[in-house]
Design a protein around this motif. Structure first.
Motif, PDB file in Angstrom:
ATOM      1  N   MET A   1       0.848  -1.172   0.000  1.00 56.31           N
ATOM      2  CA  MET A   1       0.000   0.000   0.000  1.00 56.31           C
ATOM      3  C   MET A   1       0.894   1.236   0.000  1.00 56.31           C
ATOM      4  SD  MET A   1      -3.159   0.935   2.510  1.00 56.31           S
ATOM      5  CE  MET A   1      -2.287   0.848   4.037  1.00 56.31           C
ATOM      6  N   ILE A   2       0.575   2.175  -0.853  1.00 60.38           N
ATOM      7  CA  ILE A   2       1.347   3.419  -0.936  1.00 60.38           C
ATOM      8  C   ILE A   2       0.427   4.612  -0.752  1.00 60.38           C
ATOM      9  CG2 ILE A   2       3.074   2.435  -2.476  1.00 60.38           C
ATOM     10  CD1 ILE A   2       1.606   4.279  -4.639  1.00 60.38           C
ATOM     11  N   GLN A   3       1.061   5.738  -0.444  1.00 62.57           N
ATOM     12  CA  GLN A   3       0.319   6.990  -0.307  1.00 62.57           C
ATOM     13  C   GLN A   3       0.953   8.031  -1.209  1.00 62.57           C
ATOM     14  OE1 GLN A   3       0.384   8.246   3.750  1.00 62.57           O
ATOM     15  NE2 GLN A   3      -1.133   6.756   4.391  1.00 62.57           N
ATOM     16  N   LEU A   4       0.113   8.828  -1.824  1.00 63.67           N
ATOM     17  CA  LEU A   4       0.570   9.992  -2.571  1.00 63.67           C
ATOM     18  C   LEU A   4       0.043  11.215  -1.843  1.00 63.67           C
ATOM     19  CD1 LEU A   4      -0.104   8.866  -6.228  1.00 63.67           C
ATOM     20  CD2 LEU A   4       2.093   9.014  -5.075  1.00 63.67           C
ATOM     21  N   GLN A   5       0.953  12.030  -1.368  1.00 61.27           N
ATOM     22  CA  GLN A   5       0.573  13.259  -0.687  1.00 61.27           C
ATOM     23  C   GLN A   5       0.563  14.368  -1.736  1.00 61.27           C
ATOM     24  OE1 GLN A   5       3.257  14.489   2.369  1.00 61.27           O
ATOM     25  NE2 GLN A   5       1.904  16.082   3.114  1.00 61.27           N
ATOM     26  N   ILE A   6      -0.571  15.010  -1.911  1.00 57.66           N
ATOM     27  CA  ILE A   6      -0.708  16.063  -2.907  1.00 57.66           C
ATOM     28  C   ILE A   6      -0.248  17.368  -2.280  1.00 57.66           C
ATOM     29  CG2 ILE A   6      -2.311  17.261  -4.437  1.00 57.66           C
ATOM     30  CD1 ILE A   6      -4.027  14.669  -4.331  1.00 57.66           C
ATOM     31  N   LEU A   7       0.806  17.949  -2.857  1.00 60.80           N
ATOM     32  CA  LEU A   7       1.444  19.128  -2.265  1.00 60.80           C
ATOM     33  C   LEU A   7       0.974  20.439  -2.867  1.00 60.80           C
ATOM     34  CD1 LEU A   7       5.084  17.710  -2.146  1.00 60.80           C
ATOM     35  CD2 LEU A   7       3.411  17.760  -0.298  1.00 60.80           C
ATOM     36  N   SER A   8       0.433  20.416  -4.097  1.00 62.45           N
ATOM     37  CA  SER A   8      -0.009  21.661  -4.726  1.00 62.45           C
ATOM     38  C   SER A   8      -1.274  21.410  -5.527  1.00 62.45           C
ATOM     39  CB  SER A   8       1.090  22.214  -5.634  1.00 62.45           C
ATOM     40  OG  SER A   8       1.316  21.328  -6.711  1.00 62.45           O
ATOM     41  N   GLY A   9      -1.956  22.486  -5.870  1.00 55.62           N
ATOM     42  CA  GLY A   9      -3.186  22.377  -6.642  1.00 55.62           C
ATOM     43  C   GLY A   9      -4.422  22.474  -5.759  1.00 55.62           C
ATOM     44  N   LYS A  10      -5.569  22.151  -6.350  1.00 52.55           N
ATOM     45  CA  LYS A  10      -6.847  22.258  -5.641  1.00 52.55           C
ATOM     46  C   LYS A  10      -6.975  21.257  -4.493  1.00 52.55           C
ATOM     47  CE  LYS A  10      -9.029  23.692  -9.903  1.00 52.55           C
ATOM     48  NZ  LYS A  10      -9.839  23.247 -11.034  1.00 52.55           N
ATOM     49  N   MET A  11      -6.303  20.116  -4.633  1.00 57.16           N
ATOM     50  CA  MET A  11      -6.392  19.072  -3.606  1.00 57.16           C
ATOM     51  C   MET A  11      -5.181  19.077  -2.658  1.00 57.16           C
ATOM     52  SD  MET A  11      -7.793  15.975  -6.035  1.00 57.16           S
ATOM     53  CE  MET A  11      -7.678  14.764  -4.740  1.00 57.16           C
ATOM     54  N   ALA A  12      -4.463  20.190  -2.600  1.00 53.28           N
ATOM     55  CA  ALA A  12      -3.253  20.275  -1.774  1.00 53.28           C
ATOM     56  C   ALA A  12      -3.551  19.929  -0.318  1.00 53.28           C
ATOM     57  CB  ALA A  12      -2.659  21.670  -1.863  1.00 53.28           C
TER      58      ALA A  12
ATOM     59  N   GLY B   1       2.403  18.350 -14.696  1.00 57.92           N
ATOM     60  CA  GLY B   1       1.745  19.635 -14.930  1.00 57.92           C
ATOM     61  C   GLY B   1       2.036  20.578 -13.778  1.00 57.92           C
ATOM     62  N   SER B   2       0.990  21.169 -13.220  1.00 58.19           N
ATOM     63  CA  SER B   2       1.177  22.103 -12.103  1.00 58.19           C
ATOM     64  C   SER B   2       1.022  21.428 -10.742  1.00 58.19           C
ATOM     65  CB  SER B   2       0.162  23.247 -12.224  1.00 58.19           C
ATOM     66  OG  SER B   2      -1.157  22.728 -12.117  1.00 58.19           O
ATOM     67  N   VAL B   3       0.948  20.099 -10.727  1.00 57.58           N
ATOM     68  CA  VAL B   3       0.717  19.355  -9.485  1.00 57.58           C
ATOM     69  C   VAL B   3       2.003  18.690  -9.024  1.00 57.58           C
ATOM     70  CG1 VAL B   3      -0.608  17.501  -8.405  1.00 57.58           C
ATOM     71  CG2 VAL B   3      -1.660  18.915 -10.154  1.00 57.58           C
ATOM     72  N   ARG B   4       2.265  18.820  -7.739  1.00 64.80           N
ATOM     73  CA  ARG B   4       3.395  18.112  -7.121  1.00 64.80           C
ATOM     74  C   ARG B   4       2.848  17.081  -6.150  1.00 64.80           C
ATOM     75  NH1 ARG B   4       7.140  21.774  -4.160  1.00 64.80           N
ATOM     76  NH2 ARG B   4       5.181  22.614  -3.469  1.00 64.80           N
ATOM     77  N   LEU B   5       3.395  15.861  -6.237  1.00 65.69           N
ATOM     78  CA  LEU B   5       2.990  14.745  -5.383  1.00 65.69           C
ATOM     79  C   LEU B   5       4.212  14.190  -4.673  1.00 65.69           C
ATOM     80  CD1 LEU B   5       0.983  12.833  -8.135  1.00 65.69           C
ATOM     81  CD2 LEU B   5      -0.010  14.280  -6.390  1.00 65.69           C
ATOM     82  N   ARG B   6       4.024  13.732  -3.461  1.00 66.02           N
ATOM     83  CA  ARG B   6       5.099  13.067  -2.709  1.00 66.02           C
ATOM     84  C   ARG B   6       4.723  11.597  -2.575  1.00 66.02           C
ATOM     85  NH1 ARG B   6       9.935  14.851  -1.606  1.00 66.02           N
ATOM     86  NH2 ARG B   6       9.084  16.797  -0.863  1.00 66.02           N
ATOM     87  N   PHE B   7       5.633  10.708  -2.987  1.00 60.85           N
ATOM     88  CA  PHE B   7       5.417   9.269  -2.922  1.00 60.85           C
ATOM     89  C   PHE B   7       5.882   8.745  -1.567  1.00 60.85           C
ATOM     90  CE2 PHE B   7       7.300   5.039  -3.362  1.00 60.85           C
ATOM     91  CZ  PHE B   7       6.227   4.324  -3.843  1.00 60.85           C
TER      92      PHE B   7
END
Length: 129
Positions: A1-12, A86-92
């Protein structure tokens, strides 16, 4: 199981957990993780798991994908990697583990220790008589 932490954008600030693979990420409603942001394609990337290779990230249809500020079409992921689409940054991140309750096992062991101790006391009492 992994998590993606959304760092930017509408779902930050939100964390998204993947439980099945492969995972598709993009703008289309058919994707596992839908990101409606500037620069995100309908089917932008795919995240997959292989027991021998680990987690891999693949850009779909020549989409722009950067991992730790370097453009890559296909790469393996490590814990803490920064993904930019794109304009979204995610942390794995690797997901948090869940520990199963051990109360039943612990009660069984303590019950066994108690029975053994009482048996030894009864045996000593019987031998002394």
């Amino acid at each position: 199981m992994i998590q993606l932490q959304i760092l930017s954008g509408k779902m930050a600030g939100t964390r998204w957990t993947a439980r099945r693979f492969p995972v598709r990420i993009g703008r289309a409603a058919s994707n596992d993780l839908r990101l409606v942001e500037d620069g995100v394609w309908d089917e932008h990337l795919e995240l997959d798991f292989d027991r021998t290779e680990g987690f891999s990230l693949t850009a779909l249809s020549d989409a722009l994908l950067t991992l730790n500020h370097e453009r890559v079409p296909v790469t393996r992921l490590r814990n803490g990697d920064l993904i930019e689409i794109g304009s979204v940054r995610l942390r794995f991140w690797l997901g948090e583990t869940r520990q199963h309750g051990l109360r039943l096992r612990e009660a069984f062991v303590w019950g066994l220790v108690t029975v053994m101790s009482l048996g030894e006391i009864a045996l000593i009492y019987w031998l002394l008589q």
